[in-house]
Design a protein around this motif. Structure first.
Motif, short mmCIF file in Angstrom:
data_model
loop_
_atom_site.label_atom_id
_atom_site.label_comp_id
_atom_site.label_asym_id
_atom_site.label_seq_id
_atom_site.Cartn_x
_atom_site.Cartn_y
_atom_site.Cartn_z
N ARG A 75 20.77 31.59 8.08
CA ARG A 75 19.85 30.51 7.70
C ARG A 75 20.39 29.67 6.56
NH1 ARG A 75 16.12 29.96 11.78
NH2 ARG A 75 15.18 31.97 12.32
N SER A 76 21.12 30.29 5.65
CA SER A 76 21.69 29.57 4.52
C SER A 76 22.77 30.42 3.89
CB SER A 76 20.61 29.23 3.48
OG SER A 76 20.02 30.41 2.97
N GLY A 77 23.68 29.77 3.17
CA GLY A 77 24.68 30.50 2.42
C GLY A 77 25.87 30.94 3.23
N GLU A 78 26.27 32.20 3.03
CA GLU A 78 27.56 32.67 3.54
C GLU A 78 27.48 34.15 3.88
OE1 GLU A 78 32.13 31.68 2.30
OE2 GLU A 78 30.62 31.82 0.71
N ALA A 79 28.24 34.56 4.90
CA ALA A 79 28.26 35.98 5.29
C ALA A 79 29.60 36.31 5.94
CB ALA A 79 27.12 36.30 6.24
N PHE A 80 30.05 37.54 5.70
CA PHE A 80 31.26 38.06 6.33
C PHE A 80 30.84 39.13 7.33
CE2 PHE A 80 34.95 40.74 6.87
CZ PHE A 80 36.00 39.82 6.92
N PHE A 81 31.33 39.00 8.57
CA PHE A 81 30.93 39.88 9.66
C PHE A 81 32.09 40.77 10.07
CE2 PHE A 81 28.37 36.08 9.78
CZ PHE A 81 27.09 36.54 10.03
N ASN A 82 31.82 42.07 10.12
CA ASN A 82 32.79 43.03 10.67
C ASN A 82 32.12 43.65 11.89
OD1 ASN A 82 34.75 45.02 11.12
ND2 ASN A 82 35.15 45.20 8.91
N VAL A 83 32.44 43.08 13.07
CA VAL A 83 31.71 43.41 14.30
C VAL A 83 32.36 44.61 14.97
CG1 VAL A 83 30.94 42.56 16.54
CG2 VAL A 83 31.06 41.00 14.58
#
Length: 275
Positions: free
Chosen positions: A102-110
């Protein structure tokens, strides 16, 4: 005949007038009214800054505050590292794995091995993967996707064209690649060091060809106050470098200094003025 008592009488009258004013019961009330007006103005300013974020994040599954990082474990075993002042929704079902930034930032380790697609939506951009590690940043000016390992497919809204039917734009990113989809419809794709995808996790702002405006958007999530720029042309300037997110004021000075701009912290405000 001239009188010599007039000045004394004037002084006495002035002293009596001051005494009456000092005992005027309406004076404390006036002071309280002005104090209430000041408090009300401060409350309005605070609401104008915080209320939009509070409304936007109402009912969101995972939210972080200023300068806060948080790990989020997903039902399939995947891991999300949620950046500062960010918000994330998780919608999993038997046939799909959907996450909305929805906002900002994220790092995904799928986690790999799950047959259902893993999709991250950020604004109008969708990122589809099966098993990989990548970073997504959502800002007003652009959505940025950077891949650390594996590969992703990025789907974006169709570009404006004269044709009646327009197909979405599809791009595939490998490890060590980054894509920036800007609000004006332009798309930039190029290399990025894999270990710098999601550099914010190590408190680093990686500005590789970013605009000053994009860098300031990131620094806002670590400052927790207003950052006001008086020159719109400054926001469009591009630069490169690494900056410390733990000291947003010093980093802001380092970003705008080469362009001759100055940074003026005023209480909770930061004013950036052009030369």
């Amino acid at each position: 005949m001239m009188t010599t008592g007039t000045p004394d009488r004037d002084l006495i009258r002035q002293a009596k007038a001051r005494k009456r004013l000092s005992h005027d019961p309406s004076q404390p009330a006036r002071r309280w009214r002005w104090m209430l007006v000041g408090v009300s103005l401060l409350a309005v300013l605070a609401l104008s800054f915080y209320a939009p974020a509070l409304v936007k994040n109402l009912g969101v599954d995972h939210v972080t505050t200023t300068a806060e990082h948080r790990n989020v474990d997903l039902p399939d075993g995947s891991l999300v590292e949620l950046g500062a002042a960010s918000a994330l929704d998780v919608k999993f079902s038997e046939t799909s794995r959907l996450v909305k930034l929805r906002s900002g930032e994220a790092f995904f380790n799928v986690k790999s091995g799950d047959p259902s697609p893993f999709t991250v939506k950020a604004g109008g951009v969708s990122v589809v993967v099966t098993g990989t590690a990548f970073n997504v940043r959502l800002a007003d000016e652009a959505v940025t996707v950077a891949v650390e390992s594996g590969s992703v497919e990025v789907k974006m809204p169709p570009l404006e064209a004269e044709q009646a039917v327009m197909e979405p734009v599809l791009r595939r990113l490998q490890a060590g690649e980054q894509l920036v989809a800007r609000a004006d419809g332009t798309i930039e794709q190029g290399p990025v060091a894999p270990d710098e995808a999601g550099a914010w996790r190590r408190h680093r702002l990686n500005a590789n060809g970013s605009t000053v405006g994009e860098a300031i958007d990131q620094l806002r999530r670590y400052h927790g106050g207003w950052i006001v720029v008086t020159d719109g042309n400054l926001l469009r300037q591009r630069f490169a470098g690494f900056y410390d997110l733990r000291d947003p004021v010093a980093s802001l000075r380092a970003v705008v200094g080469p362009f001759g701009a100055q940074v003026h912290p005023i209480s909770g405000f930061i004013v950036v003025s052009a030369p």
